[in-house]
Scaffold this active site. Structure first.
Site, PDB file in Angstrom:
ATOM      1  NE  ARG A  51     -49.079 -32.235 -47.303  1.00 32.99           N
ATOM      2  CZ  ARG A  51     -49.400 -30.963 -47.133  1.00 32.99           C
ATOM      3  NH1 ARG A  51     -49.388 -30.144 -48.156  1.00 32.99           N
ATOM      4  NH2 ARG A  51     -49.725 -30.511 -45.954  1.00 32.99           N
ATOM      5  NE  ARG A  83     -53.170 -31.829 -45.924  1.00 32.78           N
ATOM      6  CZ  ARG A  83     -53.282 -31.091 -46.990  1.00 32.78           C
ATOM      7  NH1 ARG A  83     -53.654 -31.623 -48.138  1.00 32.78           N
ATOM      8  NH2 ARG A  83     -53.051 -29.810 -46.943  1.00 32.78           N
ATOM      9  NE  ARG A 143     -49.016 -33.260 -34.938  1.00 34.15           N
ATOM     10  CZ  ARG A 143     -49.547 -32.252 -35.632  1.00 34.15           C
ATOM     11  NH1 ARG A 143     -49.698 -32.370 -36.917  1.00 34.15           N
ATOM     12  NH2 ARG A 143     -49.893 -31.125 -35.035  1.00 34.15           N
ATOM     13  CG  ASP A 164     -44.418 -28.201 -43.588  1.00 36.69           C
ATOM     14  OD1 ASP A 164     -45.436 -28.703 -44.100  1.00 36.69           O
ATOM     15  OD2 ASP A 164     -44.095 -27.014 -43.778  1.00 36.69           O
ATOM     16  CE1 TYR A 214     -47.417 -20.870 -47.164  1.00 35.89           C
ATOM     17  CE2 TYR A 214     -45.749 -22.071 -48.386  1.00 35.89           C
ATOM     18  CZ  TYR A 214     -47.055 -21.917 -47.993  1.00 35.89           C
ATOM     19  OH  TYR A 214     -48.006 -22.805 -48.430  1.00 35.89           O
TER      20      TYR A 214
HETATM   21  O1  CP3 Z   1     -47.374 -37.136 -46.860  1.00 32.77           O
HETATM   22  C1  CP3 Z   1     -46.718 -36.107 -46.854  1.00 32.77           C
HETATM   23  O2  CP3 Z   1     -46.455 -35.539 -47.909  1.00 32.77           O
HETATM   24  C2  CP3 Z   1     -46.277 -35.602 -45.505  1.00 32.77           C
HETATM   25  C3  CP3 Z   1     -45.164 -34.666 -45.463  1.00 32.77           C
HETATM   26  C4  CP3 Z   1     -45.502 -33.258 -45.902  1.00 32.77           C
HETATM   27  C5  CP3 Z   1     -46.177 -32.275 -45.129  1.00 32.77           C
HETATM   28  N1  CP3 Z   1     -46.125 -31.099 -45.807  1.00 32.77           N
HETATM   29  C6  CP3 Z   1     -46.781 -32.497 -43.807  1.00 32.77           C
HETATM   30  C7  CP3 Z   1     -47.776 -31.519 -43.311  1.00 32.77           C
HETATM   31  C8  CP3 Z   1     -45.113 -32.661 -47.110  1.00 32.77           C
HETATM   32  C9  CP3 Z   1     -44.418 -33.284 -48.309  1.00 32.77           C
HETATM   33  C10 CP3 Z   1     -45.514 -31.297 -47.005  1.00 32.77           C
HETATM   34  C11 CP3 Z   1     -45.197 -30.338 -48.074  1.00 32.77           C
HETATM   35  C12 CP3 Z   1     -45.743 -28.983 -47.996  1.00 32.77           C
HETATM   36  N2  CP3 Z   1     -45.959 -28.187 -46.912  1.00 32.77           N
HETATM   37  C13 CP3 Z   1     -46.041 -28.224 -49.154  1.00 32.77           C
HETATM   38  C14 CP3 Z   1     -45.848 -28.707 -50.574  1.00 32.77           C
HETATM   39  C15 CP3 Z   1     -46.875 -29.734 -50.950  1.00 32.77           C
HETATM   40  C16 CP3 Z   1     -48.219 -29.209 -51.351  1.00 32.77           C
HETATM   41  O3  CP3 Z   1     -49.210 -29.731 -50.799  1.00 32.77           O
HETATM   42  O4  CP3 Z   1     -48.310 -28.371 -52.239  1.00 32.77           O
HETATM   43  C17 CP3 Z   1     -46.503 -26.975 -48.724  1.00 32.77           C
HETATM   44  C18 CP3 Z   1     -46.966 -25.860 -49.628  1.00 32.77           C
HETATM   45  C19 CP3 Z   1     -46.442 -26.956 -47.306  1.00 32.77           C
HETATM   46  C20 CP3 Z   1     -46.794 -25.843 -46.389  1.00 32.77           C
HETATM   47  C21 CP3 Z   1     -47.859 -26.283 -45.476  1.00 32.77           C
HETATM   48  N3  CP3 Z   1     -47.630 -26.989 -44.306  1.00 32.77           N
HETATM   49  C22 CP3 Z   1     -49.265 -26.184 -45.655  1.00 32.77           C
HETATM   50  C23 CP3 Z   1     -49.941 -25.480 -46.796  1.00 32.77           C
HETATM   51  C24 CP3 Z   1     -49.862 -26.855 -44.575  1.00 32.77           C
HETATM   52  C25 CP3 Z   1     -51.337 -27.132 -44.359  1.00 32.77           C
HETATM   53  C26 CP3 Z   1     -51.946 -26.303 -43.300  1.00 32.77           C
HETATM   54  C27 CP3 Z   1     -53.288 -26.908 -42.916  1.00 32.77           C
HETATM   55  O5  CP3 Z   1     -53.434 -27.253 -41.735  1.00 32.77           O
HETATM   56  O6  CP3 Z   1     -54.156 -27.020 -43.792  1.00 32.77           O
HETATM   57  C28 CP3 Z   1     -48.835 -27.337 -43.744  1.00 32.77           C
HETATM   58  C29 CP3 Z   1     -48.993 -28.145 -42.529  1.00 32.77           C
HETATM   59  C30 CP3 Z   1     -48.779 -29.604 -42.716  1.00 32.77           C
HETATM   60  N4  CP3 Z   1     -47.674 -30.151 -43.339  1.00 32.77           N
HETATM   61  C31 CP3 Z   1     -49.616 -30.646 -42.287  1.00 32.77           C
HETATM   62  C32 CP3 Z   1     -48.993 -31.853 -42.628  1.00 32.77           C
HETATM   63  C33 CP3 Z   1     -49.462 -33.246 -42.331  1.00 32.77           C
HETATM   64  C34 CP3 Z   1     -50.937 -30.456 -41.537  1.00 32.77           C
HETATM   65  C35 CP3 Z   1     -50.641 -30.076 -40.141  1.00 32.77           C
HETATM   66  C36 CP3 Z   1     -51.336 -30.907 -39.130  1.00 32.77           C
HETATM   67  O7  CP3 Z   1     -51.715 -32.086 -39.370  1.00 32.77           O
HETATM   68  O8  CP3 Z   1     -51.462 -30.373 -38.000  1.00 32.77           O
END
Ligand code: CP3
Length: 346
Positions: A31, A35, A44, A80, A155
């Site tokens: 991640r 973030r 974004r 994602d 999910y």
């Molecule tokens: O650096 C990276 O790894 C970026 C790519 C990436 C994202 N999600 C971008 C993202 C990766 C590898 C993921 C994997 C992912 N997504 C997982 C497995 C990794 C882990 O952390 O266990 C899971 C379970 C997800 C599902 C998911 N998508 C979640 C739990 C969330 C967070 C929701 C939140 O806002 O807290 C997302 C959204 C997401 N995926 C964000 C990012 C940068 C945040 C959305 C945003 O910035 O608006």
């Protein structure tokens, strides 16, 4: 020597994945893209997460941001785990601060049929974004990724994030055929999603089974392992495969049976213990992401502890034990990268 071979031999990350001795211990962060970076928040503005993931120039820019800022040894593709599901028409949204939410959950025999195979034509923006990145990254390898069948299924079955995965576990036991139907279709989708990324130029992949730690070893073996194995088989013999889960200390050995070359270890298991249990595996991990909030001296000491614990492993890729937390200070992540590089230069 071909261009591709020249690039890989220059990469400490790929050398470590192959169990060779790299010029220094490679480091990247799960991640890292998105973030915590202010330039990410700026980029974004005005787009939803799934819109951003299907805009190649934006995907390339966000993937590059941590590489430029931290000097990490690998890039992780900005996307994602639910992108391939949205691409086949599943009504899934990523709700900020919550995570993936599915409008109509998957729980019956009829729902299995809603999961059709992924075709590369469904995700042209992935191929295009990786094409842009491969040019821009030069010697830094790109890691493609997918969510593992269990984590994706949780999910789909729950309808959103879940603490106890109760509906998913209940479905496994009450309607095993429906479970295996959903999981095997997800395995085909994940395998294809990984294959598209590799075909476009990703030089390694990571399979995230973030929530597998919620299962007992027996249930993991019966309901999950065959499907994760099938997903990873899609890219066997092409690029190194990293397999990661959270709270999976009791599953470390079972998870290696998927065939992945690199085992991701979360922060709960010291790497010296993991190395004793998995002597033939390259390990990735495992600084507690919360320690990014510690003061510099403590952070450096904890980084050194991880490096020391990894010495008995077949190989080591430094990472956090789970993803970067949203409020992490980029300067602290940079401190960790610099410390790993300085302490391990050969
Ligand atoms: O650096 C990276 O790894 C970026 C790519 C990436 C994202 N999600 C971008 C993202 C990766 C590898 C993921 C994997 C992912 N997504 C997982 C497995 C990794 C882990 O952390 O266990 C899971 C379970 C997800 C599902 C998911 N998508 C979640 C739990 C969330 C967070 C929701 C939140 O806002 O807290 C997302 C959204 C997401 N995926 C964000 C990012 C940068 C945040 C959305 C945003 O910035 O608006």
């Amino acid at each position: 020597m071909s261009n591709a071979a020249a690039v890989s031999s220059a990469s400490p990350f790929l050398a470590a994945c192959r169990g060779e001795t790299p010029s220094r211990t490679p480091v990247w962060f799960m991640r890292q893209a998105g973030r915590s970076l202010p330039e990410y928040k700026e980029a974004r503005k005005g787009t939803t997460m799934l819109e951003a993931c299907s805009t190649p120039e934006l995907v390339a820019e966000i993937t590059m941001q941590p590489v430029r800022r931290y000097g990490v040894d690998a890039a992780i593709f900005f996307s994602d785990i639910v992108v391939p599901l949205a691409a086949i028409g599943v009504d899934v949204k990523i709700v900020p601060g919550v995570g993936p939410v599915v409008a109509e959950p998957f729980r019956t025999e009829a729902d299995v049929k809603r999961l059709r195979n992924l075709d590369p034509c469904d995700v042209p923006y992935i191929t295009e974004a990786i094409g842009l990145l491969v040019k821009e990254l030069g010697d830094t390898p790109l890691i493609g990724f997918a969510g593992a069948p269990f984590t994706l299924a949780s999910y789909l079955v729950e309808g959103g994030p879940s603490r106890d995965h109760a509906k998913t576990k209940a479905l496994m036991k009450s309607q095993p055929d429906v479970w295996h139907g959903i999981a095997s279709r997800l395995a085909a989708i994940c395998g294809e999603f990984l294959r598209v990324q590799v075909e476009a130029g990703a030089q390694a992949v990571q399979l995230f089974d973030s929530w597998a730690g919620a299962l007992s070893e027996a249930d993991y073996r019966e309901f999950v392992l065959p499907h994760s194995t099938a997903a990873l088989a899609g890219v066997a013999h092409s690029v190194p495969r990293i397999h990661f889960g959270v709270g999976t200390g009791h599953l470390l050995e079972a998870m290696t049976e998927t065939g992945a070359e690199v085992s991701g270890v979360d922060f709960r298991i010291p790497l010296d213990q993991a190395a004793k249990r998995l002597p033939d595996k390259v390990l990735q991990g495992n600084l507690d992401p919360a320690l990014i909030f510690a003061d510099d001296a403590a952070l450096v000491a904890e980084t050194d502890k991880v490096l020391e614990a990894a010495k008995g492993a077949k190989g080591h890729i430094f990472n956090l034990g789970h993803g970067v937390l949203p409020d992490s200070d980029p300067a602290k992540l940079k401190l960790v990268v610099d410390r790993v590089h300085e302490a391990t230069a050969r």
